[in-house]
Design an enzyme around this catalytic site. Structure first.
Site, PDB file in Angstrom:
ATOM      1  N   SER A 137       3.092  -1.517   3.545  1.00 56.34           N
ATOM      2  CA  SER A 137       3.562  -1.870   2.206  1.00 56.34           C
ATOM      3  C   SER A 137       3.467  -3.372   2.019  1.00 56.34           C
ATOM      4  O   SER A 137       3.348  -4.130   2.994  1.00 56.34           O
ATOM      5  CB  SER A 137       5.022  -1.415   2.050  1.00 56.34           C
ATOM      6  OG  SER A 137       5.619  -1.957   0.893  1.00 56.34           O
ATOM      7  N   TYR A 150      13.868   0.002   3.297  1.00 58.55           N
ATOM      8  CA  TYR A 150      12.429   0.237   3.145  1.00 58.55           C
ATOM      9  C   TYR A 150      11.637  -0.913   3.759  1.00 58.55           C
ATOM     10  O   TYR A 150      10.675  -0.687   4.499  1.00 58.55           O
ATOM     11  CB  TYR A 150      12.105   0.380   1.660  1.00 58.55           C
ATOM     12  CG  TYR A 150      10.676   0.758   1.358  1.00 58.55           C
ATOM     13  CD1 TYR A 150      10.247   2.073   1.463  1.00 58.55           C
ATOM     14  CD2 TYR A 150       9.750  -0.197   0.942  1.00 58.55           C
ATOM     15  CE1 TYR A 150       8.936   2.431   1.177  1.00 58.55           C
ATOM     16  CE2 TYR A 150       8.434   0.148   0.651  1.00 58.55           C
ATOM     17  CZ  TYR A 150       8.045   1.458   0.769  1.00 58.55           C
ATOM     18  OH  TYR A 150       6.747   1.810   0.484  1.00 58.55           O
TER      19      TYR A 150
END
Length: 245
Positions: A137, A150
């Site tokens: 990510s 996350y």
């Protein structure tokens, strides 16, 4: 307009987690169009894939189901390509982040990835050939806001990718990751709809647009193909230039 990248995946089987929608669905479709058999692991039934798609229903957020899904797949298939795509983001201010939500994110985003890579990777090591592609990510590189769980999990994915690549490259198994930028999928519907945040995001992306799931699928096809045979341990940003800004 240039022709899209293609690769011959005929005779290869890819296991893709989270293949029911978004990026996972796009990767599955592109692999199928390039000749692969695709085993998709997801929590709910999915439609719209071409022939050659094999669904496996499992919730990888439940630890016991991770091993069960891997064992079911390995009983019936030789997996040549593993794409660890399934992921979860739960947002809270860090000072109020509930432990149970933190654990849910870590289970799906890193623990399940670790276990699936071990279970599916061992037969690859025995054969001396295979490909593992993890989904990292932008938050593997940046901190973000209200996404500490996350970000922590995706930072771990980047480092896991590099570490396992160091061990497995000499044994014939390639391990890499893709770091998607801002991609217009279900996970980002609220951001796309927020006019202020949408404008701020687009101002930061040199390409001037949100990415698509197909943009990520193209990178996944390259990393799975023989064109990437000397690519090991990379975390490839596919972000329209976001990190370069």
């Amino acid at each position: 307009m240039s022709a899209p990248f293609t690769a011959d995946l005929t005779g290869r089987t890819a296991l893709i987690t989270g293949a029911s929608s978004g990026i996972g669905h796009a990767i599955a479709d592109l692999y199928l169009r390039n000749g692969a058999t695709v085993v998709g692991v997801h929590r709910r039934a999915v439609t719209g894939h071409a022939s050659g798609y094999v669904p496996v229903i499992a919730d990888l957020g439940e630890p016991a189901q991770v091993r069960a899904a891997a064992e079911e797949v390995l009983r019936q298939h030789r997996v040549d390509i593993l794409v660890n795509n399934a992921g979860l983001n739960i947002r809270h201010p860090f000072e109020d982040f509930p432990g149970e939500d933190w654990d849910r994110v870590q289970q799906l985003n890193i623990r399940a990835v670790m276990e699936l890579t071990q279970l599916i990777g061992r037969p690859m090591l025995e054969r001396g050939a295979g490909v593992v592609i993890n989904l990292a990510s932008m938050l593997s590189f940046t901190g973000g806001f209200t996404a500490s769980a996350y970000a922590a999990s995706k930072g771990a994915i980047a480092q896991l990718t590099k570490s396992v690549a160091n061990e497995w490259a000499p044994k014939g198994v390639r391990v890499n990751a893709i770091a998607p930028g801002f991609i217009a999928t279900e996970m980002n519907v609220a951001l796309v709809a927020d006019k202020t945040r949408n404008r701020q995001i687009l101002e930061r992306i040199p390409a001037g647009r949100w990415g698509t799931a197909q943009d990520i699928a193209g990178a996944a096809l390259f990393l799975a193909s023989d064109a990437a045979r000397f690519v090991h341990g990379t975390v490839l940003p596919v972000d329209g230039g976001y990190l370069a800004r």
